[in-house]
Enzyme design. Structure first.
Site, PDB file in Angstrom:
ATOM      1  N   TYR A  53       0.851  -1.258   0.108  1.00 41.80           N
ATOM      2  CA  TYR A  53      -0.174   0.040   0.191  1.00 41.80           C
ATOM      3  C   TYR A  53       0.899   1.430   0.004  1.00 41.80           C
ATOM      4  O   TYR A  53       0.395   2.381  -0.630  1.00 41.80           O
ATOM      5  CB  TYR A  53      -1.052  -0.005   1.186  1.00 41.80           C
ATOM      6  CG  TYR A  53      -2.187  -1.081   0.845  1.00 41.80           C
ATOM      7  CD1 TYR A  53      -3.133  -0.833  -0.097  1.00 41.80           C
ATOM      8  CD2 TYR A  53      -1.967  -2.424   1.304  1.00 41.80           C
ATOM      9  CE1 TYR A  53      -3.942  -1.705  -0.515  1.00 41.80           C
ATOM     10  CE2 TYR A  53      -3.061  -3.319   1.115  1.00 41.80           C
ATOM     11  CZ  TYR A  53      -3.977  -3.139   0.266  1.00 41.80           C
ATOM     12  OH  TYR A  53      -4.684  -3.911  -0.107  1.00 41.80           O
ATOM     13  N   ASN A  89     -12.461   3.015  -5.286  1.00 44.84           N
ATOM     14  CA  ASN A  89     -11.061   3.277  -5.692  1.00 44.84           C
ATOM     15  C   ASN A  89     -10.425   3.868  -4.392  1.00 44.84           C
ATOM     16  O   ASN A  89     -11.328   4.482  -3.573  1.00 44.84           O
ATOM     17  CB  ASN A  89     -10.622   4.133  -6.765  1.00 44.84           C
ATOM     18  CG  ASN A  89     -11.302   3.759  -7.986  1.00 44.84           C
ATOM     19  OD1 ASN A  89     -11.314   2.675  -7.984  1.00 44.84           O
ATOM     20  ND2 ASN A  89     -11.538   4.747  -9.062  1.00 44.84           N
ATOM     21  N   HIS A 106     -14.203   1.165  -0.311  1.00 39.90           N
ATOM     22  CA  HIS A 106     -13.119   0.218  -0.027  1.00 39.90           C
ATOM     23  C   HIS A 106     -12.144   0.831   0.815  1.00 39.90           C
ATOM     24  O   HIS A 106     -10.946   0.360   0.731  1.00 39.90           O
ATOM     25  CB  HIS A 106     -12.886  -0.437  -1.512  1.00 39.90           C
ATOM     26  CG  HIS A 106     -13.591  -1.364  -1.904  1.00 39.90           C
ATOM     27  ND1 HIS A 106     -13.652  -2.026  -3.044  1.00 39.90           N
ATOM     28  CD2 HIS A 106     -14.725  -2.226  -1.424  1.00 39.90           C
ATOM     29  CE1 HIS A 106     -14.441  -2.771  -3.522  1.00 39.90           C
ATOM     30  NE2 HIS A 106     -15.312  -2.777  -2.375  1.00 39.90           N
ATOM     31  N   GLY A 172     -16.172   2.095 -15.286  1.00 42.80           N
ATOM     32  CA  GLY A 172     -14.693   1.590 -15.048  1.00 42.80           C
ATOM     33  C   GLY A 172     -14.577   0.475 -14.085  1.00 42.80           C
ATOM     34  O   GLY A 172     -13.769   0.550 -13.250  1.00 42.80           O
ATOM     35  N   THR A 173     -15.775  -0.288 -13.895  1.00 42.46           N
ATOM     36  CA  THR A 173     -15.708  -1.362 -12.894  1.00 42.46           C
ATOM     37  C   THR A 173     -15.975  -2.765 -13.576  1.00 42.46           C
ATOM     38  O   THR A 173     -16.872  -2.808 -14.431  1.00 42.46           O
ATOM     39  CB  THR A 173     -16.430  -1.126 -11.815  1.00 42.46           C
ATOM     40  OG1 THR A 173     -16.165  -2.400 -10.858  1.00 42.46           O
ATOM     41  CG2 THR A 173     -17.851  -0.770 -11.998  1.00 42.46           C
ATOM     42  N   ASN A 198     -17.773   1.894 -19.887  1.00 45.21           N
ATOM     43  CA  ASN A 198     -16.438   1.045 -19.458  1.00 45.21           C
ATOM     44  C   ASN A 198     -16.063   0.791 -20.780  1.00 45.21           C
ATOM     45  O   ASN A 198     -16.647   0.996 -21.929  1.00 45.21           O
ATOM     46  CB  ASN A 198     -17.221  -0.280 -18.990  1.00 45.21           C
ATOM     47  CG  ASN A 198     -16.017  -0.788 -17.916  1.00 45.21           C
ATOM     48  OD1 ASN A 198     -15.534  -0.305 -16.893  1.00 45.21           O
ATOM     49  ND2 ASN A 198     -15.727  -2.211 -18.221  1.00 45.21           N
TER      50      ASN A 198
HETATM   51  P1  OAD Z   1     -11.022  -4.256 -12.274  1.00 39.60           P
HETATM   52  O1  OAD Z   1      -9.511  -4.157 -12.607  1.00 39.60           O
HETATM   53  O2  OAD Z   1     -11.666  -5.532 -11.790  1.00 39.60           O
HETATM   54  O3  OAD Z   1     -11.731  -3.690 -13.625  1.00 39.60           O
HETATM   55  C1  OAD Z   1     -11.425  -2.289 -14.191  1.00 39.60           C
HETATM   56  C2  OAD Z   1     -12.565  -2.127 -15.356  1.00 39.60           C
HETATM   57  O4  OAD Z   1     -12.176  -0.833 -15.831  1.00 39.60           O
HETATM   58  C3  OAD Z   1     -12.439  -3.235 -16.382  1.00 39.60           C
HETATM   59  O5  OAD Z   1     -13.682  -3.610 -16.754  1.00 39.60           O
HETATM   60  C4  OAD Z   1     -11.784  -2.436 -17.465  1.00 39.60           C
HETATM   61  O6  OAD Z   1     -12.319  -2.937 -18.782  1.00 39.60           O
HETATM   62  C5  OAD Z   1     -12.272  -1.079 -17.196  1.00 39.60           C
HETATM   63  N1  OAD Z   1     -11.314   0.045 -17.709  1.00 39.60           N
HETATM   64  C6  OAD Z   1     -10.090  -0.131 -17.972  1.00 39.60           C
HETATM   65  N2  OAD Z   1      -9.544   1.109 -18.528  1.00 39.60           N
HETATM   66  C7  OAD Z   1     -10.458   1.845 -18.591  1.00 39.60           C
HETATM   67  C8  OAD Z   1     -10.406   3.227 -19.125  1.00 39.60           C
HETATM   68  N3  OAD Z   1      -9.589   4.031 -19.520  1.00 39.60           N
HETATM   69  N4  OAD Z   1     -11.916   3.713 -19.302  1.00 39.60           N
HETATM   70  C9  OAD Z   1     -12.830   2.907 -18.844  1.00 39.60           C
HETATM   71  N5  OAD Z   1     -12.913   1.806 -18.507  1.00 39.60           N
HETATM   72  C10 OAD Z   1     -11.772   1.085 -18.232  1.00 39.60           C
HETATM   73  O7  OAD Z   1     -11.185  -3.009 -11.074  1.00 39.60           O
HETATM   74  P2  OAD Z   1     -12.749  -2.798 -10.204  1.00 39.60           P
HETATM   75  O8  OAD Z   1     -13.781  -3.090 -10.793  1.00 39.60           O
HETATM   76  O9  OAD Z   1     -12.583  -1.473  -9.750  1.00 39.60           O
HETATM   77  O10 OAD Z   1     -10.905  -4.187  -4.077  1.00 39.60           O
HETATM   78  O11 OAD Z   1     -12.105  -3.826  -9.144  1.00 39.60           O
HETATM   79  C11 OAD Z   1     -12.957  -3.710  -8.086  1.00 39.60           C
HETATM   80  C12 OAD Z   1     -12.494  -4.211  -6.700  1.00 39.60           C
HETATM   81  O12 OAD Z   1     -11.577  -5.263  -7.029  1.00 39.60           O
HETATM   82  C13 OAD Z   1     -11.304  -3.055  -6.349  1.00 39.60           C
HETATM   83  O13 OAD Z   1     -11.822  -2.024  -5.635  1.00 39.60           O
HETATM   84  C14 OAD Z   1     -10.593  -3.919  -5.206  1.00 39.60           C
HETATM   85  C15 OAD Z   1     -10.033  -5.011  -6.181  1.00 39.60           C
HETATM   86  O14 OAD Z   1      -9.786  -6.230  -5.783  1.00 39.60           O
HETATM   87  C16 OAD Z   1     -10.154  -4.402  -3.107  1.00 39.60           C
HETATM   88  O15 OAD Z   1      -8.884  -4.316  -3.126  1.00 39.60           O
HETATM   89  C17 OAD Z   1     -11.106  -4.805  -1.708  1.00 39.60           C
END
Ligand code: OAD
Length: 239
Positions: A53, A89, A106, A172-173, A198
């Site tokens: 971290y 985030n 988170h 973006g998730t 996304n």
């Molecule tokens: P992910 O890494 O799982 O997903 C990121 C998403 O953003 C994907 O669907 C990509 O296609 C999309 N993406 C990437 N670049 C982009 C861009 N320039 N514009 C738009 N979309 C884009 O991340 P999260 O869904 O945020 O939790 O992950 C959720 C949680 O999993 C996080 O908070 C973290 C992780 O484990 C903990 O650590 C508790």
């Protein structure tokens, strides 16, 4: 008054240079979740976790908010209704982009937590292991991050907002992590319009009524401009 609930994930910060979790070369390809993002991992090797971290905090501090963060701040400021911003985030790019009210479900890199008394305080740029809590002196300070197996923050408040949402947007998730991945279902049940912004459809993409596909800096900016255009009725033409 209409209410927009927005959930953001790592994809909104990707164009600021912060790596996502599940990309091929993302964080979870480089580190084992069990080692760096669970209470058990922290108990086994606190230094590994704190260093992980520390590196995230340094990277986030060097990044700058992009057009998508700024567009959401503009929406919060100018929308003729309520805008609720929930992020998964742990960086502070929404705040530095100008958003005033951000719910960090988170946790946050710039915060330290005492697991003994729940006290929180600003984290130093480089945390060490075994630092004492400034309130109860327990030498157990940890990053204020919600790890797997722990309860995300502000859940009651977020579900209350979802129950009243007119529009729900996920930006973006990837839809892999619950409870956040289930927010769309909750919002739909409440009758909200749902939109996913996304790079690609997420794993819960079929739950959304609308999709906007592309980089966040472009699609979020466009979406916000449309909402602001719709929210402010065109002035009658005085001739
Ligand atoms: P992910 O890494 O799982 O997903 C990121 C998403 O953003 C994907 O669907 C990509 O296609 C999309 N993406 C990437 N670049 C982009 C861009 N320039 N514009 C738009 N979309 C884009 O991340 P999260 O869904 O945020 O939790 O992950 C959720 C949680 O999993 C996080 O908070 C973290 C992780 O484990 C903990 O650590 C508790």
């Amino acid at each position: 008054m209409s209410k927009i609930v927005i959930l953001t994930g790592a994809g909104i910060s990707a164009e600021s240079g912060i790596e996502t979790f599940r990309a091929e070369d993302g964080l979870w390809a480089q580190h084992r979740v069990e080692d760096v993002a669970t209470p058990e991992g922290f108990a086994r090797d606190p230094k590994l976790v704190v260093d992980f971290y520390n590196a995230r905090r340094k990277q986030a501090s060097e990044a700058v908010p992009n057009a998508a963060h700024k567009a959401l701040a503009k929406l919060e400021k100018l929308y003729d209704g309520q805008v609720i911003l929930v992020t998964q985030n742990v960086d502070d790019l929404h705040e530095r982009g100008g958003s005033k009210n951000v719910m960090h479900m988170h946790g946050a890199l710039n915060s330290a937590l005492c697991p003994a008394c729940d006290h929180r305080w600003p984290a130093p740029m480089v945390m060490a292991t075994g630092n004492a809590c400034p309130k109860c002196a327990e030498p157990a300070a940890r990053p204020d991050i919600v790890w797997f197996g722990e309860m995300p923050y502000d859940m009651d408040e977020i579900f209350d907002h979802l129950a009243e949402a007119d529009i729900f947007a996920a930006i973006g998730t990837s839809g892999n992590v619950y409870p956040a991945a289930g927010f769309v279902t909750e919002a739909r049940r409440a009758g909200a319009q749902t939109v996913e912004l996304n790079l690609e459809r997420s794993v819960v993409g079929n739950q959304f009524a609308q999709h906007r596909t592309g980089p966040a800096t472009r699609i979020v900016t466009e979406w916000v401009e449309e909402l602001l255009g719709n929210a402010v009725p065109a002035r009658p033409d005085f001739r």
